[in-house]
Structure formats: C-alpha cells, structure tokens
Design an enzyme around this catalytic site. Sequence first.
Site, PDB file in Angstrom:
ATOM      1  CG  ASP A 213      38.251  37.226  50.674  1.00  0.00           C
ATOM      2  OD1 ASP A 213      38.602  36.555  51.369  1.00  0.00           O
ATOM      3  OD2 ASP A 213      38.335  37.283  49.406  1.00  0.00           O
TER       4      ASP A 213
ATOM      5  CG  ASP B 176      43.077  33.610  48.864  1.00  0.00           C
ATOM      6  OD1 ASP B 176      44.178  34.146  48.934  1.00  0.00           O
ATOM      7  OD2 ASP B 176      42.665  32.593  49.388  1.00  0.00           O
TER       8      ASP B 176
ATOM      9  N   GLY C 108      36.111  31.798  47.399  1.00  0.00           N
ATOM     10  CA  GLY C 108      35.809  31.855  48.913  1.00  0.00           C
ATOM     11  C   GLY C 108      35.144  30.350  49.487  1.00  0.00           C
ATOM     12  CB  ILE C 109      34.110  27.275  48.181  1.00  0.00           C
ATOM     13  CG1 ILE C 109      33.016  27.893  47.479  1.00  0.00           C
ATOM     14  CG2 ILE C 109      33.567  25.795  48.285  1.00  0.00           C
ATOM     15  CD1 ILE C 109      31.696  28.309  48.499  1.00  0.00           C
TER      16      ILE C 109
ATOM     17  CB  SER D  42      43.240  30.597  52.548  1.00  0.00           C
ATOM     18  OG  SER D  42      44.457  29.990  51.987  1.00  0.00           O
TER      19      SER D  42
ATOM     20  CG  ASN E 173      48.013  27.751  51.655  1.00  0.00           C
ATOM     21  OD1 ASN E 173      49.347  27.044  52.029  1.00  0.00           O
ATOM     22  ND2 ASN E 173      47.397  27.047  50.894  1.00  0.00           N
TER      23      ASN E 173
ATOM     24  CG  ASP F 149      37.481  37.634  45.539  1.00  0.00           C
ATOM     25  OD1 ASP F 149      37.400  37.446  46.691  1.00  0.00           O
ATOM     26  OD2 ASP F 149      37.774  36.920  44.713  1.00  0.00           O
TER      27      ASP F 149
HETATM   28  C1  BG6 Z   1      39.864  31.067  49.644  1.00  0.00           C
HETATM   29  C2  BG6 Z   1      39.651  30.993  48.145  1.00  0.00           C
HETATM   30  O1  BG6 Z   1      40.296  32.293  50.255  1.00  0.00           O
HETATM   31  O2  BG6 Z   1      40.501  29.910  50.357  1.00  0.00           O
HETATM   32  C3  BG6 Z   1      39.432  29.588  47.809  1.00  0.00           C
HETATM   33  O3  BG6 Z   1      38.823  32.115  47.812  1.00  0.00           O
HETATM   34  C4  BG6 Z   1      40.053  28.563  48.376  1.00  0.00           C
HETATM   35  O4  BG6 Z   1      39.489  29.606  46.349  1.00  0.00           O
HETATM   36  C5  BG6 Z   1      40.408  28.540  49.960  1.00  0.00           C
HETATM   37  O5  BG6 Z   1      39.650  27.285  47.998  1.00  0.00           O
HETATM   38  C6  BG6 Z   1      40.707  27.580  50.825  1.00  0.00           C
HETATM   39  O6  BG6 Z   1      42.050  28.038  50.491  1.00  0.00           O
HETATM   40  P1  BG6 Z   1      43.528  26.831  50.977  1.00  0.00           P
HETATM   41  O7  BG6 Z   1      44.638  27.466  50.687  1.00  0.00           O
HETATM   42  O8  BG6 Z   1      42.993  26.414  52.470  1.00  0.00           O
HETATM   43  O9  BG6 Z   1      43.499  25.655  50.196  1.00  0.00           O
HETATM   44 MG    MG Z   2      38.310  35.857  47.891  1.00  0.00          MG
END
Ligand code: BG6
Ligand code: MG
Length: 213
Positions: free
Chosen positions: A8, A10, A45-46, A115, A117, A169
């Site tokens: 993972d 983040d 993770g959500i 994510s 991002n 995590d």
């Molecule tokens: C996960 C994080 O990796 O990515 C979450 O643990 C986050 O907290 C999710 O909401 C989505 O991320 P993003 O950058 O698409 O908003």
């Molecule tokens: Mg994570």
Amino acid sequence: MFNAVIFDLDGVLTDTAHYHFLAWQRLAEGERIPFDEAFNERLKGIDRMRSLELILSRAGRPYAPEEKRALAERKNHHYQELIATMTSHDLLPGALNALDSVREAGLKVGLASVSKNAPLVLDKLGIADRFDDIVDARQIANGKPDPEIFLTAADHLNVEPARCIGVEDAVAGIQAIKRAGMYAVGVGEPGVLTEADCVIHGLDSFHLSDYVR
Ligand code: BG6
Ligand code: MG
C-alpha cells in the site's frame, strides 16, 4: 515461499495517511462535524467518496449529491496543498530498503493504492520505477476492503495470490489482503490491525526472511 510483495502507499511508504487526516479534519471542522483520530482510523484505505459518506453520516442533516461532490473536491484541494512540497525525503524510514530488498531477493514488487493521487505521490517520492506493477483507483471498480485491488495486482504480476504478501496500515486494507487469500503484514498497532498475520511498527522492521516459509 512467496513470489511477490504488494505494498500500500499512504501510511506505509510515506506518511500521507496523516495528510489525508488533516485534510478531512479541516473539511469536517468547516461543516461542524465531529472528527478525531479514532474516527479517522475507519477512513484509512477507504476511497474519497466513501470516506466522505462516512464523515457526513455524523452530520445533523442530509447532503445533496452536488454538495457532496463540492466537498470531495475541497478535501482533495486541501490534500494537494499538503502534498505539494513532498520529495523523496518524505519516504518513511526503511521504505526504500524494503522495496529494494524484495527485488534483490528475486520477488516481484507491486503497489496497490485506491488513491487517485497515487501517481502524483509516487512521482514526488521518485519511486515509480521501483515497482513491477502499480494498481491505483483508475483500474478498479471496488475499493478496499474488497480484495479486487490486490487480486488485480497479483494478476498483473502473474503470481498466485497465495504466494503474495500484502503490506498495509489500514484495517480495510488488511481485510482486502486476507480476502484475496494473501499473507498480511500490518504496519501500525497490533491492537488495531487485529486481522493481520503479523504487525510491524514500520518498514524499518520489514525483513523478508521473517516471512519466508
Ligand atoms: C487511500 C487513503 O490510500 O486513498 C485514504 O488511505 C484515501 O485515506 C484514499 O481516502 C483515496 O485517496 P484520494 O487521493 O483519491 O482522495
Ligand atoms: Mg494506507
């Protein structure tokens, strides 16, 4: 024996889990919705929209779909402000060594992040080339705790799920790994990541030889 390790992003390779927390906290404060670290644990993770739904479920009123979209965008804006100055110095202790040790041992290295991002963060950290395969939000329909993201990574790496280690995590992430039929290494607190096969404090304690069976 294992043939792949799927990480993972983040909260495992870099401390962006804290930036997600800060961005959600700022948004919740603006909406006068109660928010703290304990509740945030459920968001790790959500994906973005489902995290927002969980936060809004604690508000005293319903939100219209266009309001939700605007709030999700605002949260992402807060988050992108926080990650703007990230560099390779923001890799967590042991992260680079962990990635390199897996590759040197001849195992495949995967990344599974929900994510949107993730590509930006990997670019800032300068580690995109250290993975044999990267699965992010764009390639999956179901976020964690659904196993889809880990199963997709295993498929791309051409490794049986049972021969993969997943490193996470988040409670939802550990559930996704276990549902995928993989060995789950938790990064964090054993009292929180209770479904993990083993829990380490950080990647500086990640030693592949501990998991070779
Ligand atoms: C996960 C994080 O990796 O990515 C979450 O643990 C986050 O907290 C999710 O909401 C989505 O991320 P993003 O950058 O698409 O908003
Ligand atoms: Mg994570």
